[in-house]
Enzyme design. Structure first.
Site, PDB file in Angstrom:
ATOM      1  N   PRO A 199      52.133  45.704  37.795  1.00  0.00           N
ATOM      2  CA  PRO A 199      51.150  45.538  38.965  1.00  0.00           C
ATOM      3  C   PRO A 199      50.921  44.103  39.487  1.00  0.00           C
ATOM      4  O   PRO A 199      50.370  43.468  38.544  1.00  0.00           O
ATOM      5  CB  PRO A 199      49.806  46.147  38.877  1.00  0.00           C
ATOM      6  CG  PRO A 199      49.540  46.221  37.243  1.00  0.00           C
ATOM      7  CD  PRO A 199      50.972  46.312  36.722  1.00  0.00           C
TER       8      PRO A 199
ATOM      9  N   ASP B 100      50.862  39.668  36.157  1.00  0.00           N
ATOM     10  CA  ASP B 100      50.614  41.241  36.023  1.00  0.00           C
ATOM     11  C   ASP B 100      49.344  41.425  35.783  1.00  0.00           C
ATOM     12  O   ASP B 100      48.498  40.826  34.843  1.00  0.00           O
ATOM     13  CB  ASP B 100      51.666  41.361  34.507  1.00  0.00           C
ATOM     14  CG  ASP B 100      51.520  42.780  34.025  1.00  0.00           C
ATOM     15  OD1 ASP B 100      50.556  43.514  34.792  1.00  0.00           O
ATOM     16  OD2 ASP B 100      52.322  43.155  33.365  1.00  0.00           O
ATOM     17  N   HIS B 101      48.892  42.214  36.504  1.00  0.00           N
ATOM     18  CA  HIS B 101      47.302  42.374  36.609  1.00  0.00           C
ATOM     19  C   HIS B 101      46.774  43.388  35.500  1.00  0.00           C
ATOM     20  O   HIS B 101      45.423  43.257  35.337  1.00  0.00           O
ATOM     21  CB  HIS B 101      46.953  42.926  38.065  1.00  0.00           C
ATOM     22  CG  HIS B 101      45.750  42.548  38.573  1.00  0.00           C
ATOM     23  ND1 HIS B 101      44.816  41.847  37.849  1.00  0.00           N
ATOM     24  CD2 HIS B 101      45.073  42.393  39.703  1.00  0.00           C
ATOM     25  CE1 HIS B 101      43.615  41.505  38.489  1.00  0.00           C
ATOM     26  NE2 HIS B 101      43.889  42.016  39.792  1.00  0.00           N
ATOM     27  N   ARG B 102      47.594  43.787  34.730  1.00  0.00           N
ATOM     28  CA  ARG B 102      47.442  44.516  33.370  1.00  0.00           C
ATOM     29  C   ARG B 102      46.640  43.635  32.404  1.00  0.00           C
ATOM     30  O   ARG B 102      45.955  43.700  31.678  1.00  0.00           O
ATOM     31  CB  ARG B 102      48.525  45.455  32.787  1.00  0.00           C
ATOM     32  CG  ARG B 102      48.741  46.447  33.880  1.00  0.00           C
ATOM     33  CD  ARG B 102      50.075  47.123  33.276  1.00  0.00           C
ATOM     34  NE  ARG B 102      51.425  46.210  33.144  1.00  0.00           N
ATOM     35  CZ  ARG B 102      52.315  46.667  32.630  1.00  0.00           C
ATOM     36  NH1 ARG B 102      52.636  47.760  32.366  1.00  0.00           N
ATOM     37  NH2 ARG B 102      53.492  45.392  32.630  1.00  0.00           N
TER      38      ARG B 102
ATOM     39  N   VAL C 161      46.302  39.919  33.243  1.00  0.00           N
ATOM     40  CA  VAL C 161      45.709  38.432  33.666  1.00  0.00           C
ATOM     41  C   VAL C 161      45.015  39.050  34.886  1.00  0.00           C
ATOM     42  O   VAL C 161      45.346  39.567  36.036  1.00  0.00           O
ATOM     43  CB  VAL C 161      46.897  37.685  34.497  1.00  0.00           C
ATOM     44  CG1 VAL C 161      46.040  36.193  34.954  1.00  0.00           C
ATOM     45  CG2 VAL C 161      48.036  37.130  33.133  1.00  0.00           C
TER      46      VAL C 161
END
Length: 476
Positions: A274, A448-450, A452
């Site tokens: 994501p 990568d929002h998982r 960061v």
């Protein structure tokens, strides 16, 4: 004579196939040891294959453009079995004479061989110590041992021959002078043209005659700016001319090799990680001034200096302050890397690749500048090897060289952060309540929002921007 069927080797780690791009030999040609005989394209890069044998090419088993599996025979070579056997043993190190025995001549006893001074020395042909863009090496065990003769020439092992009688060079000089007088072509320049391979390629692409370019480099070399100025082009990367419209209504380009690998990696990255993107405008005026000082420094003579160098240093510095942007996501854990293998997205004729500078965090500014130049040159020549694109930890994509302000880059698979450096150009900027012309750029970044979170992403990009605004912070 014996026949050897040369199989397609695995030039990467786990690669299963490759395309035959261009044969460098034809049936009937004599091929020597370590001679590049074919150019292949794998899913990772363009690779030149050297021969592990020597002999005569009798048959090419695969046509150009075809893709074959690793291990498939691609070439048939007729070799002299006796000759190969005689060359297998290494040359003894004890005798120091300037000659070596042929396979048919008996070896002379060491005591009967007069000692000779060191000008005649064994020198193994190191084609495996590859220069940038000169292909891969063959196995060390197959390399022929050569001798350096007193006049510096390289030759294969040969029978002892008496020293040649002195020959006057006057006739040769006279013939050379006569030929030069008779030649009607344009006279050669008084001084040699000094230009690096990428500068020569740029000049060729722009149609610039390097002999007409006035060099401004620190060692009298021609720089990129010199070539651009001669070509009167605003940007290297703009189309120089508009081609004629093709007669065919459609063009079909097979999806294979590097392009196929790029497509698979981008789909995997875009739909599995994501993405979240952030942007910041930066006053890069001090960075541009700093680059001028570096270019004028003797320590950087002959080294390519660009804003990408400062961006690379800024990212390495910001990673130390925000380590989770230099990480990898797995289904069971987040692996934070305490080293930086800095990826540089490079546009090549065969597509986008991302080689990386290994252990960039341990490099000085000069070392990093040299590494970036070598990496870029190798990539543009299509000679990047698979190992150079593996184990990256974070990536820069420099879209500013194409005149773009910013973008939303897609993550390189296996990484959680990528920065896009936009073009640096003068814009109106408010300084101390006054509007002044300043060099301004826009930096974009995707994460990568998982791994960061938004606050870490913002702090990281703010740290990078602070270095671009004030490079002196790197001295802290």
């Amino acid at each position: 004579m014996s026949e050897i069927r040369f199989p397609l080797p695995d030039v990467g780690e786990g690669l299963t196939e490759a395309e035959i791009v261009q044969w460098r030999v034809a049936p009937g040609d004599r091929i020597s040891l370590d001679q590049v005989f074919v150019e292949i394209e794998t899913a990772k890069s363009l690779v030149e294959l050297p021969s592990a044998f020597e002999g005569v090419v009798s048959e090419l088993l695969v046509e150009e453009g075809n893709t074959v599996d690793v291990g498939t025979p691609i070439l048939v070579i007729q070799t002299d079995a006796a000759g190969l056997a005689s060359d297998a043993p290494a040359v003894p190190a004890a005798p120091a004479s300037g000659t070596a025995e042929t396979p048919s001549a008996p070896a002379a006893p060491a005591a009967a061989t007069p000692a000779a001074p060191a000008p005649v020395a064994d020198a193994v042909e190191e084609s495996g110590a590859v220069l940038v863009g000169h292909g891969s090496s063959g196995p060390a065990a197959t390399r022929r041992r050569r001798h350096v003769t007193p006049d510096g020439a390289h030759g294969r092992l040969a029978a002892p021959t008496p020293p040649p009688a002195p020959v006057s060079t006057a006739p040769a000089a006279a013939a050379s002078a006569a030929a030069s007088v008779a030649a009607p072509s344009r006279p050669a320049p008084q001084l040699p043209v000094i230009a690096k391979p990428p500068i020569r390629k740029l000049a060729k692409d722009l149609g610039v005659d390097l002999s007409r370019v006035a060099p401004t480099g620190p060692i009298g070399d021609i720089t990129r700016d010199d070539v651009i100025r001669e070509a009167s082009q605003a940007s290297v990367f703009r189309n120089i001319q508009t081609p004629e419209r093709p007669e065919a209504r459609e063009e079909r380009i097979p999806v294979k090799g590097v392009r196929k690998a790029i497509a698979s990696a981008m789909v995997q990255s875009a739909f599995q990680a994501p993405h979240v993107s952030v942007f910041v405008d930066v006053d890069a005026s001090r960075t541009m001034e700093y680059l001028k000082r570096l270019k004028a420094s003797p320590d950087y003579a002959g080294v390519r200096i660009s804003p990408l160098l400062i961006m690379a240093k800024a990212m390495i510095w910001a990673v130390r302050r925000n380590p989770t942007v230099n990480a990898q996501w797995t289904d069971t854990e987040i692996v934070v890397k305490n080293y930086v293998n800095l990826g540089i997205a490079a546009a090549t004729p065969r597509g986008l690749i991302v080689p990386n500078v290994k252990e960039a965090q341990a490099m000085t500014m000069v070392e990093l500048a040299t590494a970036l130049e070598q990496l870029t040159l190798t990539a543009r020549e299509g000679k990047t090897q698979p190992a150079e694109m593996q184990n990256g930890t974070i990536t820069i994509t420099n879209i500013g060289v194409f005149g773009m302000d910013t973008g939303t880059p897609i993550l390189n698979p296996g990484e959680v952060a990528i920065i896009a450096l936009g073009t640096i150009k003068q814009k109106p900027w408010v300084v101390d309540g006054e509007v002044r012309p300043r060099f301004v750029t826009t930096i974009g970044a995707s994460f990568d929002h998982r791994v960061v979170d938004g606050d870490v992403a913002s702090r990281f990009l703010a740290d990078v921007a602070s270095i671009i605004e004030e490079p002196a912070l790197l001295l802290e």
